[in-house]
Design a protein around this motif. Structure first.
Motif, mmCIF file in Angstrom:
data_model
loop_
_atom_site.group_PDB
_atom_site.id
_atom_site.type_symbol
_atom_site.label_atom_id
_atom_site.label_comp_id
_atom_site.label_asym_id
_atom_site.label_seq_id
_atom_site.Cartn_x
_atom_site.Cartn_y
_atom_site.Cartn_z
ATOM 1 N N UNK A 1 16.212 25.262 -20.472
ATOM 2 C CA UNK A 1 15.261 25.874 -21.511
ATOM 3 C C UNK A 1 15.261 27.663 -21.024
ATOM 4 N N UNK B 1 14.258 31.381 -14.153
ATOM 5 C CA UNK B 1 13.133 32.321 -13.821
ATOM 6 C C UNK B 1 13.409 32.790 -12.491
ATOM 7 N N UNK C 1 13.457 25.833 -15.921
ATOM 8 C CA UNK C 1 12.642 24.891 -17.165
ATOM 9 C C UNK C 1 13.490 24.179 -17.693
ATOM 10 N N UNK D 1 6.904 21.026 -21.583
ATOM 11 C CA UNK D 1 5.542 21.137 -21.035
ATOM 12 C C UNK D 1 5.435 22.349 -20.247
ATOM 13 N N UNK D 2 6.619 23.143 -19.871
ATOM 14 C CA UNK D 2 6.442 24.270 -19.222
ATOM 15 C C UNK D 2 6.943 24.111 -17.663
ATOM 16 N N UNK D 3 7.081 23.008 -17.267
ATOM 17 C CA UNK D 3 7.047 22.658 -15.874
ATOM 18 C C UNK D 3 8.308 23.538 -15.382
ATOM 19 N N UNK D 4 7.890 24.152 -14.051
ATOM 20 C CA UNK D 4 9.145 24.769 -13.317
ATOM 21 C C UNK D 4 9.595 23.888 -12.272
ATOM 22 N N UNK E 1 11.461 24.531 -8.679
ATOM 23 C CA UNK E 1 11.822 25.668 -7.837
ATOM 24 C C UNK E 1 12.656 25.378 -6.753
ATOM 25 N N UNK E 2 13.628 26.328 -6.611
ATOM 26 C CA UNK E 2 14.356 26.162 -5.264
ATOM 27 C C UNK E 2 13.741 26.547 -4.295
ATOM 28 N N UNK F 1 -1.457 25.395 -15.340
ATOM 29 C CA UNK F 1 -0.554 24.511 -14.433
ATOM 30 C C UNK F 1 -1.250 24.626 -13.053
ATOM 31 N N UNK G 1 0.503 24.174 -8.741
ATOM 32 C CA UNK G 1 1.772 23.777 -8.098
ATOM 33 C C UNK G 1 1.188 23.951 -6.775
ATOM 34 N N UNK H 1 9.351 23.914 -0.545
ATOM 35 C CA UNK H 1 9.420 24.520 -2.013
ATOM 36 C C UNK H 1 7.946 24.371 -2.829
ATOM 37 N N UNK H 2 8.010 25.403 -3.696
ATOM 38 C CA UNK H 2 6.922 25.049 -4.506
ATOM 39 C C UNK H 2 6.948 23.856 -5.386
ATOM 40 N N UNK I 1 5.660 21.211 -8.503
ATOM 41 C CA UNK I 1 4.828 20.986 -9.543
ATOM 42 C C UNK I 1 3.977 19.875 -9.599
ATOM 43 N N UNK J 1 0.781 19.871 -15.775
ATOM 44 C CA UNK J 1 0.574 20.910 -16.635
ATOM 45 C C UNK J 1 -0.545 20.470 -17.839
ATOM 46 N N UNK K 1 -0.159 17.258 -20.062
ATOM 47 C CA UNK K 1 0.927 17.260 -21.050
ATOM 48 C C UNK K 1 1.954 16.749 -19.880
ATOM 49 N N UNK L 1 5.442 27.046 -24.092
ATOM 50 C CA UNK L 1 5.602 26.426 -22.694
ATOM 51 C C UNK L 1 7.060 27.154 -22.090
#
Lengths: 111, 114
Positions: free
Chosen positions: A31, A34, A91, A96-99, A101-102, B33, B35, B42-43, B45, B48, B55, B99
């Motif tokens: 999606x 970033x 994404x 849901x907008x969940x990211x 990350x590396x 969110x 995190x 890592x960051x 999740x 959300x 969600x 989102x």
């Protein structure tokens, strides 16, 4: 499984020495991709969003590009204040907008 | 410039105690969110939240975790019975109308469980 891999883990440059950071991803339906900057002990600071292959974004000495499998963050003539950890995140197709990350690339620019 | 605000910046708690981490998202944002980032990792999740309900949540977000938006401005993360492995930086983030717009992060709360 959705996954993001960044390379190198660490990069040391002399001031003015240009280079690129890599972000490879596998995701079920991208999606958006970033780029964030993170200073020690701080939260990620938003830099760029890329949505489709071939897209490019620029901000000062930074330029981000996107292909179907990876993204590059090009740093042109870096300065010591560009020293930070650069995070890539994707994404996926969920809404849901969940990211995801590396692990980041820690950049040190020496004067 | 609008920003996400988190309090406290550092919290030390004893194992088994409950903690509440607080966040004030950017005022016109609708997606929220949490995190976390364990030192050197890592960051990741956690959860959300949209339209007053969760969600999506990760495997990390088990029954010990809960989130709440108690009023029009605050967004909280509660850990009911903290464990040593909960020690991490916890980041709150928010995004605007969709989102798929960029998420803006707070400066984090460093949680230390002893």
């Amino acid at each position: 499984e959705d996954q993001v891999t960044q390379s190198p883990e660490a990069l040391r440059l002399q001031e003015g020495e240009s280079s690129s950071l890599n972000c490879s991803y596998t995701v079920s339906g991208l999606r958006g991709l970033f780029w964030y900057r993170q200073d020690p002990g701080k939260g990620p600071e938003f830099l760029f969003t890329l949505y489709s292959a071939g897209e490019e974004k620029e901000k000062e000495r930074l330029k981000a590009t996107l292909t179907k499998k990876e993204s590059f963050l090009h740093i042109t003539a870096p300065k010591p204040e560009d020293s930070a950890t650069y995070l890539c995140a994707v994404q996926a197709s969920s809404n849901t907008g969940k990211l995801i990350f590396g692990q980041g690339t820690t950049l040190q620019v020496k004067p | 410039e609008p920003e996400v605000t988190q309090t406290p910046s550092h919290q030390v708690t004893q194992m088994g105690q409950e903690v509440i981490l607080r966040c004030v998202p950017i005022s016109n944002h609708l997606y929220f969110y949490w995190y976390r980032q364990i030192l050197g990792q890592k960051v990741e999740f956690l959860v959300s939240f949209y339209n007053n309900e969760i969600s999506e949540k990760s495997e990390i977000f088990d029954d010990q975790f809960s989130v709440e938006r108690p009023d029009g401005s605050n967004f909280t993360l509660k850990i009911r019975s903290t464990k040593l492995e909960d020690s991490a930086m916890y980041f709150c983030a928010s995004s605007a109308v969709g989102a798929f717009t960029e998420a803006f992060f707070g400066q984090g709360t460093r949680l230390t469980v002893v």
